[in-house]
Design a protein around this motif. Structure first.
Motif, PDB file in Angstrom:
ATOM      1  N   VAL A  95       0.837  -1.205   0.000  1.00  0.00           N
ATOM      2  CA  VAL A  95       0.000   0.000   0.000  1.00  0.00           C
ATOM      3  C   VAL A  95       0.869   1.252   0.000  1.00  0.00           C
ATOM      4  N   LYS A  96       0.528   2.201  -0.871  1.00  0.00           N
ATOM      5  CA  LYS A  96       1.217   3.491  -0.902  1.00  0.00           C
ATOM      6  C   LYS A  96       0.716   4.371   0.242  1.00  0.00           C
ATOM      7  N   PRO A  97       1.579   5.204   0.813  1.00  0.00           N
ATOM      8  CA  PRO A  97       3.019   5.300   0.558  1.00  0.00           C
ATOM      9  C   PRO A  97       3.763   4.166   1.271  1.00  0.00           C
ATOM     10  N   PHE A  98       4.887   3.775   0.725  1.00  0.00           N
ATOM     11  CA  PHE A  98       5.670   2.687   1.300  1.00  0.00           C
ATOM     12  C   PHE A  98       7.138   3.080   1.304  1.00  0.00           C
ATOM     13  N   SER A  99       7.908   2.421   2.121  1.00  0.00           N
ATOM     14  CA  SER A  99       9.348   2.674   2.149  1.00  0.00           C
ATOM     15  C   SER A  99      10.033   1.792   1.107  1.00  0.00           C
ATOM     16  N   PHE A 100      11.114   2.292   0.561  1.00  0.00           N
ATOM     17  CA  PHE A 100      11.873   1.508  -0.412  1.00  0.00           C
ATOM     18  C   PHE A 100      12.431   0.253   0.238  1.00  0.00           C
ATOM     19  N   GLU A 101      12.792   0.346   1.512  1.00  0.00           N
ATOM     20  CA  GLU A 101      13.345  -0.808   2.215  1.00  0.00           C
ATOM     21  C   GLU A 101      12.326  -1.938   2.298  1.00  0.00           C
ATOM     22  N   GLU A 102      11.054  -1.591   2.535  1.00  0.00           N
ATOM     23  CA  GLU A 102      10.026  -2.626   2.589  1.00  0.00           C
ATOM     24  C   GLU A 102       9.803  -3.237   1.217  1.00  0.00           C
ATOM     25  N   LEU A 103       9.767  -2.402   0.185  1.00  0.00           N
ATOM     26  CA  LEU A 103       9.621  -2.914  -1.181  1.00  0.00           C
ATOM     27  C   LEU A 103      10.746  -3.898  -1.490  1.00  0.00           C
ATOM     28  N   LEU A 104      11.962  -3.526  -1.157  1.00  0.00           N
ATOM     29  CA  LEU A 104      13.120  -4.377  -1.434  1.00  0.00           C
ATOM     30  C   LEU A 104      13.009  -5.695  -0.684  1.00  0.00           C
ATOM     31  N   ALA A 105      12.567  -5.638   0.573  1.00  0.00           N
ATOM     32  CA  ALA A 105      12.411  -6.863   1.360  1.00  0.00           C
ATOM     33  C   ALA A 105      11.354  -7.771   0.752  1.00  0.00           C
ATOM     34  N   ARG A 106      10.269  -7.198   0.250  1.00  0.00           N
ATOM     35  CA  ARG A 106       9.213  -8.007  -0.369  1.00  0.00           C
ATOM     36  C   ARG A 106       9.686  -8.627  -1.681  1.00  0.00           C
ATOM     37  N   ILE A 107      10.478  -7.890  -2.446  1.00  0.00           N
ATOM     38  CA  ILE A 107      11.049  -8.438  -3.679  1.00  0.00           C
ATOM     39  C   ILE A 107      11.934  -9.633  -3.354  1.00  0.00           C
ATOM     40  N   ARG A 108      12.784  -9.486  -2.360  1.00  0.00           N
ATOM     41  CA  ARG A 108      13.681 -10.582  -1.981  1.00  0.00           C
ATOM     42  C   ARG A 108      12.894 -11.789  -1.484  1.00  0.00           C
ATOM     43  N   ALA A 109      11.807 -11.529  -0.757  1.00  0.00           N
ATOM     44  CA  ALA A 109      10.975 -12.631  -0.272  1.00  0.00           C
ATOM     45  C   ALA A 109      10.332 -13.378  -1.429  1.00  0.00           C
ATOM     46  N   LEU A 110       9.860 -12.649  -2.436  1.00  0.00           N
ATOM     47  CA  LEU A 110       9.254 -13.294  -3.601  1.00  0.00           C
ATOM     48  C   LEU A 110      10.281 -14.106  -4.381  1.00  0.00           C
ATOM     49  N   LEU A 111      11.502 -13.611  -4.455  1.00  0.00           N
ATOM     50  CA  LEU A 111      12.558 -14.331  -5.179  1.00  0.00           C
ATOM     51  C   LEU A 111      13.010 -15.579  -4.439  1.00  0.00           C
ATOM     52  N   ARG A 112      12.736 -15.644  -3.141  1.00  0.00           N
ATOM     53  CA  ARG A 112      13.121 -16.836  -2.375  1.00  0.00           C
ATOM     54  C   ARG A 112      12.114 -17.969  -2.535  1.00  0.00           C
ATOM     55  N   ARG A 113      10.977 -17.705  -3.138  1.00  0.00           N
ATOM     56  CA  ARG A 113       9.940 -18.727  -3.204  1.00  0.00           C
ATOM     57  C   ARG A 113      10.257 -19.895  -4.117  1.00  0.00           C
ATOM     58  N   PRO A 114      10.935 -19.688  -5.280  1.00  0.00           N
ATOM     59  CA  PRO A 114      11.180 -20.834  -6.148  1.00  0.00           C
ATOM     60  C   PRO A 114      11.999 -21.912  -5.457  1.00  0.00           C
ATOM     61  N   GLU A 115      11.890 -23.143  -5.950  1.00  0.00           N
ATOM     62  CA  GLU A 115      12.612 -24.261  -5.357  1.00  0.00           C
ATOM     63  C   GLU A 115      14.108 -24.148  -5.549  1.00  0.00           C
ATOM     64  N   THR A 116      14.545 -23.269  -6.477  1.00  0.00           N
ATOM     65  CA  THR A 116      15.971 -23.130  -6.744  1.00  0.00           C
ATOM     66  C   THR A 116      16.718 -22.460  -5.609  1.00  0.00           C
ATOM     67  N   SER A 117      15.997 -21.862  -4.642  1.00  0.00           N
ATOM     68  CA  SER A 117      16.701 -21.256  -3.521  1.00  0.00           C
ATOM     69  C   SER A 117      15.933 -21.496  -2.242  1.00  0.00           C
ATOM     70  N   SER A 118      16.630 -21.762  -1.178  1.00  0.00           N
ATOM     71  CA  SER A 118      15.998 -21.924   0.117  1.00  0.00           C
ATOM     72  C   SER A 118      16.749 -21.054   1.096  1.00  0.00           C
ATOM     73  N   GLY A 119      16.052 -20.197   1.814  1.00  0.00           N
ATOM     74  CA  GLY A 119      16.697 -19.262   2.697  1.00  0.00           C
ATOM     75  C   GLY A 119      17.218 -18.074   1.920  1.00  0.00           C
ATOM     76  N   THR A 120      18.019 -17.250   2.577  1.00  0.00           N
ATOM     77  CA  THR A 120      18.498 -16.007   1.975  1.00  0.00           C
ATOM     78  C   THR A 120      19.736 -16.232   1.121  1.00  0.00           C
ATOM     79  N   VAL A 121      20.713 -16.976   1.652  1.00  0.00           N
ATOM     80  CA  VAL A 121      21.990 -17.153   0.957  1.00  0.00           C
ATOM     81  C   VAL A 121      21.875 -18.251  -0.094  1.00  0.00           C
ATOM     82  N   LEU A 122      22.323 -17.941  -1.309  1.00  0.00           N
ATOM     83  CA  LEU A 122      22.346 -18.924  -2.392  1.00  0.00           C
ATOM     84  C   LEU A 122      23.646 -19.719  -2.300  1.00  0.00           C
TER      85      LEU A 122
END
Length: 225
Positions: A101-128
């Motif tokens: 929801v707007k307005p939002f912080s860039f830090e939260e947007l970035l965290a949500r992007i990283r969370a979405l990228l962690r969903r595929p089976e090719t990665s588990s956790g934060t560190v690849l």
């Protein structure tokens, strides 16, 4: 990793592009729904960030629905000024994976992007991790064994994409479509050059190579036995 932003407020869109580019993402921006839909259906992205209210013949929810109808499973983060529960439910039911929801912080947007990228089976956790090679997309630290590697922004982006798709043969066209944005000046040997840079840094000082060339097909990053 390549991101599509569909946002009609130029100031917001351009600020997001600048911020995400500094975070080593390749970013394309469209300012209306019709062009946004065209990009979403015809280009390859790892994340789509779509504003709900857009000028054009359709809106952000329509983009979500048509993308899902086309059997495209790219994660979608929906941006909106509407914060009622039924608005969020409607967006998620249209095919969005997350809602900000707007307005939002860039830090939260970035965290949500990283969370979405962690969903595929090719990665588990934060560190690849591939073999003894590790990459942290939050701290940008890359290590091979105990050795810390210094990579350029584009080398890091290329390595992150290949690690998220480890043990898969990736063609040059596939790599370009996920690591470079639409406006990038790509020469015929650009991918070869950057693969060479990575080899010199992650493989050359070590006995066991992780980056492999599949002649006539592309490149593979994997811990081959």
């Amino acid at each position: 990793m390549r991101i599509l932003i569909v946002e009609d407020e130029h100031k917001i869109a351009n600020a997001l592009k600048q911020g995400l580019s500094q975070e080593k993402y390749a970013v394309d921006v469209e300012y209306d729904a019709d062009n946004g839909l065209g990009a979403a259906l015809n280009e390859s992205y790892d994340i789509m960030i779509i504003d709900r209210m857009l000028p054009g013949s359709i809106e952000g929810l329509d983009i979500c629905r048509q993308v899902r109808s086309a059997n495209i499973h790219t994660p979608i983060l929906l941006l909106t000024a509407k914060d009622q529960v039924n608005d969020r439910v409607e967006g998620l039911n249209a095919g969005a994976d997350d809602y900000l929801v707007k307005p939002f912080s860039f830090e939260e947007l970035l965290a949500r992007i990283r969370a979405l990228l962690r969903r595929p089976e090719t990665s588990s956790g934060t560190v690849l991790k591939v073999g003894d090679l590790t990459l942290d997309p939050v701290t940008y630290e890359v290590r091979r064994g105990s050795s810390r590697l210094e990579l350029s922004s584009k080398e890091f982006a290329l390595l992150e994409y290949m690690m998220r798709n480890s043990n898969r043969v990736l063609s040059k066209d596939t790599i370009i479509s996920h690591v470079w944005d639409f406006d990038a000046d790509i020469l015929p040997n650009t991918v070869e050059v950057y693969i060479g840079y990575l080899r010199n840094k992650i493989d050359k000082p070590h006995q066991k190579p992780l980056l492999h060339t599949q002649r006539g097909f592309g490149y593979l990053l994997g811990d081959k036995r």
